[in-house]
Motif scaffolding. Structure first.
Motif, PDB file in Angstrom:
ATOM      1  N   SER A  11       0.822  -1.214   0.000  1.00 32.12           N
ATOM      2  CA  SER A  11       0.000   0.000   0.000  1.00 32.12           C
ATOM      3  C   SER A  11       0.851   1.257   0.000  1.00 32.12           C
ATOM      4  O   SER A  11       0.436   2.306  -0.472  1.00 32.12           O
ATOM      5  CB  SER A  11      -0.944   0.010   1.214  1.00 32.12           C
ATOM      6  N   LEU A  12       2.082   1.148   0.539  1.00 31.33           N
ATOM      7  CA  LEU A  12       2.973   2.312   0.561  1.00 31.33           C
ATOM      8  C   LEU A  12       3.383   2.716  -0.851  1.00 31.33           C
ATOM      9  O   LEU A  12       3.691   3.879  -1.111  1.00 31.33           O
ATOM     10  CB  LEU A  12       4.221   1.988   1.394  1.00 31.33           C
ATOM     11  N   PHE A  13       3.395   1.753  -1.753  1.00 37.61           N
ATOM     12  CA  PHE A  13       3.820   2.028  -3.122  1.00 37.61           C
ATOM     13  C   PHE A  13       2.631   2.126  -4.094  1.00 37.61           C
ATOM     14  O   PHE A  13       2.812   2.284  -5.285  1.00 37.61           O
ATOM     15  CB  PHE A  13       4.778   0.922  -3.590  1.00 37.61           C
ATOM     16  N   ARG A  14       1.428   2.011  -3.568  1.00 41.30           N
ATOM     17  CA  ARG A  14       0.240   1.993  -4.405  1.00 41.30           C
ATOM     18  C   ARG A  14      -0.044   3.353  -5.031  1.00 41.30           C
ATOM     19  O   ARG A  14      -0.391   3.457  -6.188  1.00 41.30           O
ATOM     20  CB  ARG A  14      -0.970   1.551  -3.576  1.00 41.30           C
ATOM     21  N   HIS A  15       0.121   4.402  -4.255  1.00 41.39           N
ATOM     22  CA  HIS A  15      -0.309   5.724  -4.674  1.00 41.39           C
ATOM     23  C   HIS A  15       0.650   6.331  -5.702  1.00 41.39           C
ATOM     24  O   HIS A  15       1.850   6.368  -5.501  1.00 41.39           O
ATOM     25  CB  HIS A  15      -0.411   6.638  -3.455  1.00 41.39           C
ATOM     26  N   THR A  16       0.127   6.782  -6.818  1.00 41.87           N
ATOM     27  CA  THR A  16       0.922   7.472  -7.831  1.00 41.87           C
ATOM     28  C   THR A  16       0.400   8.879  -8.068  1.00 41.87           C
ATOM     29  O   THR A  16       1.150   9.850  -8.030  1.00 41.87           O
ATOM     30  CB  THR A  16       0.904   6.699  -9.167  1.00 41.87           C
ATOM     31  N   PHE A  17      -0.909   9.002  -8.299  1.00 47.19           N
ATOM     32  CA  PHE A  17      -1.505  10.308  -8.597  1.00 47.19           C
ATOM     33  C   PHE A  17      -2.600  10.657  -7.592  1.00 47.19           C
ATOM     34  O   PHE A  17      -3.385   9.793  -7.194  1.00 47.19           O
ATOM     35  CB  PHE A  17      -2.107  10.313 -10.002  1.00 47.19           C
ATOM     36  N   ASP A  18      -2.654  11.925  -7.218  1.00 45.87           N
ATOM     37  CA  ASP A  18      -3.783  12.399  -6.411  1.00 45.87           C
ATOM     38  C   ASP A  18      -5.044  12.389  -7.265  1.00 45.87           C
ATOM     39  O   ASP A  18      -6.109  12.007  -6.804  1.00 45.87           O
ATOM     40  CB  ASP A  18      -3.526  13.818  -5.892  1.00 45.87           C
ATOM     41  N   TRP A  19      -4.897  12.862  -8.503  1.00 38.02           N
ATOM     42  CA  TRP A  19      -6.019  12.796  -9.424  1.00 38.02           C
ATOM     43  C   TRP A  19      -5.535  12.835 -10.864  1.00 38.02           C
ATOM     44  O   TRP A  19      -4.428  13.279 -11.155  1.00 38.02           O
ATOM     45  CB  TRP A  19      -7.027  13.920  -9.182  1.00 38.02           C
ATOM     46  N   ILE A  20      -6.382  12.328 -11.738  1.00 35.63           N
ATOM     47  CA  ILE A  20      -6.200  12.477 -13.179  1.00 35.63           C
ATOM     48  C   ILE A  20      -7.484  13.085 -13.714  1.00 35.63           C
ATOM     49  O   ILE A  20      -8.582  12.569 -13.470  1.00 35.63           O
ATOM     50  CB  ILE A  20      -5.939  11.124 -13.873  1.00 35.63           C
TER      51      ILE A  20
END
Length: 339
Positions: A11-20
């Protein structure tokens, strides 16, 4: 301390973008007086983003908090809109959109709720008939009726989604009128209001309507009004947000979150934000009385390349680093979205 479990580590590496932000169409059934689509109609391209192209975002959708399906057009005009919502929801991200509400009826409202859409924002630019003059082709009463229909249908079904927001465009001529907004929206199911100003000024004639304070005194006056609006909204159960640039405190931070967000055009192009996304290169816009040439900023196209690879392109990385170095690209140097 307990060891980190494999699922927690992932889960620590899951996030890439706040939004597209995805422009699902550049077609529109309105002619808002401030919209580039209206004012640059001679060079405008109407097109729908295809579901096939949208699906090319699959590798990053599961690593994105929110996908907002809206750009310079009316999203519900795209015949594949609900398929896109379903695809993004299956990928595990929140999905939102912004509408002028002219295509919403009871049947569409039911489809919206059934789709699992998380956020539906309604566009306004006035609290009286001025809205219909500014946002030509739309109707304030119709917008309010659509909001009430959606709220009523949610309550009947015991649903909390979609959240109902209002995207409000503030003009100088509407500074007094906006204070009645909390009363107008009281009790109809709206939870959040975002007040924007005319950041992109397509013509010199519209400059007088842009709320961009030129002095600290003017900034304080406008901020006082907006703070009163926030307080009045709180009393009515509305969360009101606004962004106002101070002329004396520019820190070169972009409100469009270019370090953790991007925009996809209806032709598949990847751009930093909706303001760099206009397909009207070679035109001019007004920047506080100065005529500035507009050039589109594109770093790739999802039809040709994975969006993750485009994000890592040297040119795109250099663009993002320019904000850390405070050596902004010409397109961004005097943008009102920089504070």
């Amino acid at each position: 301390m307990l060891p980190i479990q494999p699922k927690q580590l992932l889960s620590l590496f899951r996030h890439t973008f706040d939004w597209i932000q995805v422009e699902v169409t550049s077609h529109c059934n309105a002619l808002c007086v401030y919209c580039p689509r209206t004012l640059f109609k001679e060079s405008w391209e109407d097109r729908h983003l295809s579901l096939e192209t949208f699906k090319k975002l699959k590798p990053v959708l599961s690593r994105t908090d929110l996908v907002h399906l809206q750009g310079w057009g009316e999203p519900f005009l795209n015949p594949e809109f609900f398929e896109m919502v379903a695809f993004a929801k299956r990928a595990g991200c929140k999905v939102g959109t912004t509408t002028n509400a002219m295509l919403l009826n009871e049947g569409t409202v039911r489809k919206v709720i059934d789709s699992g859409l998380d956020i539906l924002a309604f566009s306004l630019a006035g609290t009286t008939e001025s809205n219909d003059i500014i946002r030509k082709g739309t109707n304030l009463k119709k917008v309010l009726k659509s909001i009430e229909t959606l709220s009523r249908e949610k309550e009947k079904r015991g649903k909390t989604a979609p959240e109902i927001h209002v995207a409000y465009m503030l003009f100088r001529s509407g500074m007094v009128e906006v204070e009645s907004l909390p009363s107008l929206l009281e009790g109809v199911g709206v939870s959040e209001v975002v007040v924007s100003t005319l950041d992109f000024v397509p013509t010199e004639e519209l400059r007088k309507e842009a709320v961009i304070p030129a002095s600290q005194k003017e900034y304080d006056e406008v901020r006082s009004l907006l703070d009163r609006l926030v307080a009045a909204g709180r009393q009515k159960g509305l969360s009101v947000h606004y962004h106002l640039v101070s002329p004396d405190k520019r820190q070169e931070v972009c409100t469009e979150n270019i370090q953790k967000a991007l925009c996809i055009s209806s032709d598949g192009a990847v751009t930093p934000c909706v303001y760099t996304n206009l397909r009207v290169s070679g035109t001019y816009y007004d920047l506080q009385g100065k005529k500035v040439s507009y050039e589109r900023m594109v770093f790739g196209n999802i039809k040709d390349k994975d969006v993750k690879d485009i994000w890592k392109e040297r040119s795109y990385e250099a663009f993002r680093r320019s904000f850390c170095k405070r050596e902004l690209a010409p397109t961004c140097q005097k943008c009102p979205k920089i504070w």
